[in-house]
Design a protein around this motif. Structure first.
Motif, PDB file in Angstrom:
ATOM      1  N   ASN A  65      12.564   9.946  25.496  1.00 37.11           N
ATOM      2  CA  ASN A  65      12.953  10.783  24.338  1.00 37.11           C
ATOM      3  C   ASN A  65      12.560  12.233  24.569  1.00 37.11           C
ATOM      4  O   ASN A  65      13.340  13.151  24.303  1.00 37.11           O
ATOM      5  CB  ASN A  65      12.255  10.309  23.055  1.00 37.11           C
ATOM      6  N   ARG A  66      11.350  12.437  25.076  1.00 35.15           N
ATOM      7  CA  ARG A  66      10.870  13.809  25.306  1.00 35.15           C
ATOM      8  C   ARG A  66      11.707  14.497  26.385  1.00 35.15           C
ATOM      9  O   ARG A  66      12.037  15.676  26.272  1.00 35.15           O
ATOM     10  CB  ARG A  66       9.389  13.813  25.693  1.00 35.15           C
ATOM     11  N   ALA A  67      12.062  13.730  27.414  1.00 33.97           N
ATOM     12  CA  ALA A  67      12.891  14.295  28.485  1.00 33.97           C
ATOM     13  C   ALA A  67      14.262  14.693  27.922  1.00 33.97           C
ATOM     14  O   ALA A  67      14.806  15.754  28.241  1.00 33.97           O
ATOM     15  CB  ALA A  67      13.035  13.283  29.624  1.00 33.97           C
ATOM     16  N   ARG A  68      14.798  13.833  27.064  1.00 28.68           N
ATOM     17  CA  ARG A  68      16.098  14.126  26.442  1.00 28.68           C
ATOM     18  C   ARG A  68      15.996  15.369  25.546  1.00 28.68           C
ATOM     19  O   ARG A  68      16.876  16.230  25.564  1.00 28.68           O
ATOM     20  CB  ARG A  68      16.539  12.903  25.626  1.00 28.68           C
TER      21      ARG A  68
ATOM     22  N   ASN B  35       9.757  19.131  17.011  1.00 23.87           N
ATOM     23  CA  ASN B  35      10.842  19.183  16.033  1.00 23.87           C
ATOM     24  C   ASN B  35      12.083  18.487  16.571  1.00 23.87           C
ATOM     25  O   ASN B  35      12.725  17.719  15.850  1.00 23.87           O
ATOM     26  CB  ASN B  35      11.173  20.631  15.672  1.00 23.87           C
ATOM     27  N   VAL B  36      12.412  18.743  17.835  1.00 25.53           N
ATOM     28  CA  VAL B  36      13.615  18.129  18.410  1.00 25.53           C
ATOM     29  C   VAL B  36      13.418  16.622  18.588  1.00 25.53           C
ATOM     30  O   VAL B  36      14.366  15.839  18.490  1.00 25.53           O
ATOM     31  CB  VAL B  36      14.002  18.815  19.741  1.00 25.53           C
TER      32      VAL B  36
ATOM     33  N   GLY C  59      19.442  26.863  25.365  1.00 26.58           N
ATOM     34  CA  GLY C  59      18.855  28.075  25.941  1.00 26.58           C
ATOM     35  C   GLY C  59      17.423  28.335  25.523  1.00 26.58           C
ATOM     36  O   GLY C  59      16.960  29.476  25.593  1.00 26.58           O
ATOM     37  N   LEU C  60      16.695  27.281  25.119  1.00 23.93           N
ATOM     38  CA  LEU C  60      15.335  27.500  24.598  1.00 23.93           C
ATOM     39  C   LEU C  60      14.283  26.639  25.290  1.00 23.93           C
ATOM     40  O   LEU C  60      13.211  26.395  24.712  1.00 23.93           O
ATOM     41  CB  LEU C  60      15.295  27.219  23.091  1.00 23.93           C
ATOM     42  N   ALA C  61      14.539  26.208  26.518  1.00 25.84           N
ATOM     43  CA  ALA C  61      13.566  25.349  27.206  1.00 25.84           C
ATOM     44  C   ALA C  61      12.190  26.000  27.272  1.00 25.84           C
ATOM     45  O   ALA C  61      11.166  25.333  27.123  1.00 25.84           O
ATOM     46  CB  ALA C  61      14.073  25.011  28.608  1.00 25.84           C
ATOM     47  N   GLU C  62      12.182  27.317  27.440  1.00 23.61           N
ATOM     48  CA  GLU C  62      10.882  28.000  27.599  1.00 23.61           C
ATOM     49  C   GLU C  62      10.107  28.118  26.283  1.00 23.61           C
ATOM     50  O   GLU C  62       8.941  28.497  26.286  1.00 23.61           O
ATOM     51  CB  GLU C  62      11.059  29.362  28.278  1.00 23.61           C
TER      52      GLU C  62
END
Ligand code: ADP
Ligand code: ADP
Length: 230
Positions: A115-118, A99-100, A127-130
């Motif tokens: 892009n994925r790293a960004r 989605n991001v 606060g939602l990396a996990e």
């Protein structure tokens, strides 16, 4: 700077939704547009994003009228102006990370490793990396809106239009989202246009506000001045 001048919108059916709207929004501001249901808020926000064309009047962004843009120029403008919505607008079949990444896909037809790293950095920021590999249905409302904020930031917009962004949330999640938006405004200088029916939201994060009634701006200025006790 967004400078709205003499903006009118009459729908095809004859509904006169906006009348002579004049609003200036400075770069980096948190600007509220408050009004009751039917006041014209959605029409105004859809007109700023050029999902609707005004009947007359102009919207100048950095000195240039954008109301007649089309084609690639219109797509480029829409990347400068991101949106978040009351109902989040996430794609249910895609993971949080995808989605991001979606704005990258929409802009260039592909998603690079960079892009994925960004996108992961942005998820970490909210606060939602996990939750990167979770699906939207596995998240709370407040978490969904944080994903939507990360997605809005992916195209490095100059403006984020927040359309009743906390109206579907409980008070605690509302406070979390408002604080996150305020912090991001301070960190990045992104301009926030906050469309709401809630005086509480305006008082919590806006510097300036325009009050919309029956399609007209009846008051505008600093929140302290507009909401001052008489
Ligand atoms: P708000 O977002 O403040 O509730 P809206 O912009 O949705 O206000 O509506 C302003 C006015 O325009 C209302 O009278 C509404 O009925 C009318 N309106 C909104 N969208 C449309 C449309 N697509 N076609 C015709 N009239 C509309
Ligand atoms: P909910 O809808 O479940 O209430 P919230 O958005 O309120 O979700 O946040 C849930 C939890 O995540 C809270 O404990 C909050 O402190 C934490 N949280 C919210 N935003 C961030 C952030 N930007 N960074 C780190 N943790 C956060």
């Amino acid at each position: 700077m967004i400078s709205i001048k003499h903006l009118d919108k009459t729908y095809d059916g004859g509904e006169h939704a906006l009348s002579d709207i004049n609003i200036d929004i400075a770069d980096g501001d948190v600007f509220g547009i408050i009004g009751m249901s039917g006041a014209g808020k959605s029409t105004l926000v859809r007109t700023i994003n050029l999902l609707e064309r005004p009947t007359s009047g102009t919207i100048e962004v950095d000195g240039r009228d954008v109301t007649a843009l089309s084609g690639e120029e219109l797509r480029a403008y829409r990347r400068r102006v991101a949106m978040i919505f009351q109902n989040f607008g996430l794609l249910a079949q895609k993971t949080v990370l995808d989605n991001v990444c979606f704005p990258f896909l929409a802009a260039s037809g592909k998603v690079t490793a960079e892009n994925r790293a960004r996108a992961l950095e942005l998820l970490d920021r909210v606060g939602l990396a996990e939750k990167a590999q979770s699906y939207p249905s596995q998240l709370s409302g407040g978490q969904k809106q944080r994903v939507a904020i990360a997605r809005a930031l992916a195209c490095e917009p100059e403006v984020i239009l927040c359309d009743e962004a906390t109206s579907a949330l409980d008070p605690k999640s509302t406070n979390t989202i408002l604080k996150l938006l305020r912090d991001i405004n301070r960190e990045t200088g992104v301009t926030l246009v906050v469309i709401t029916h809630s005086m509480d939201v305006v008082e919590k994060i806006c510097n300036n506000v325009a009050v919309l009634e029956h399609g007209r701006v009846v008051e505008q200025g600093s929140v302290a001045k507009v909401f001052a006790d008489p």
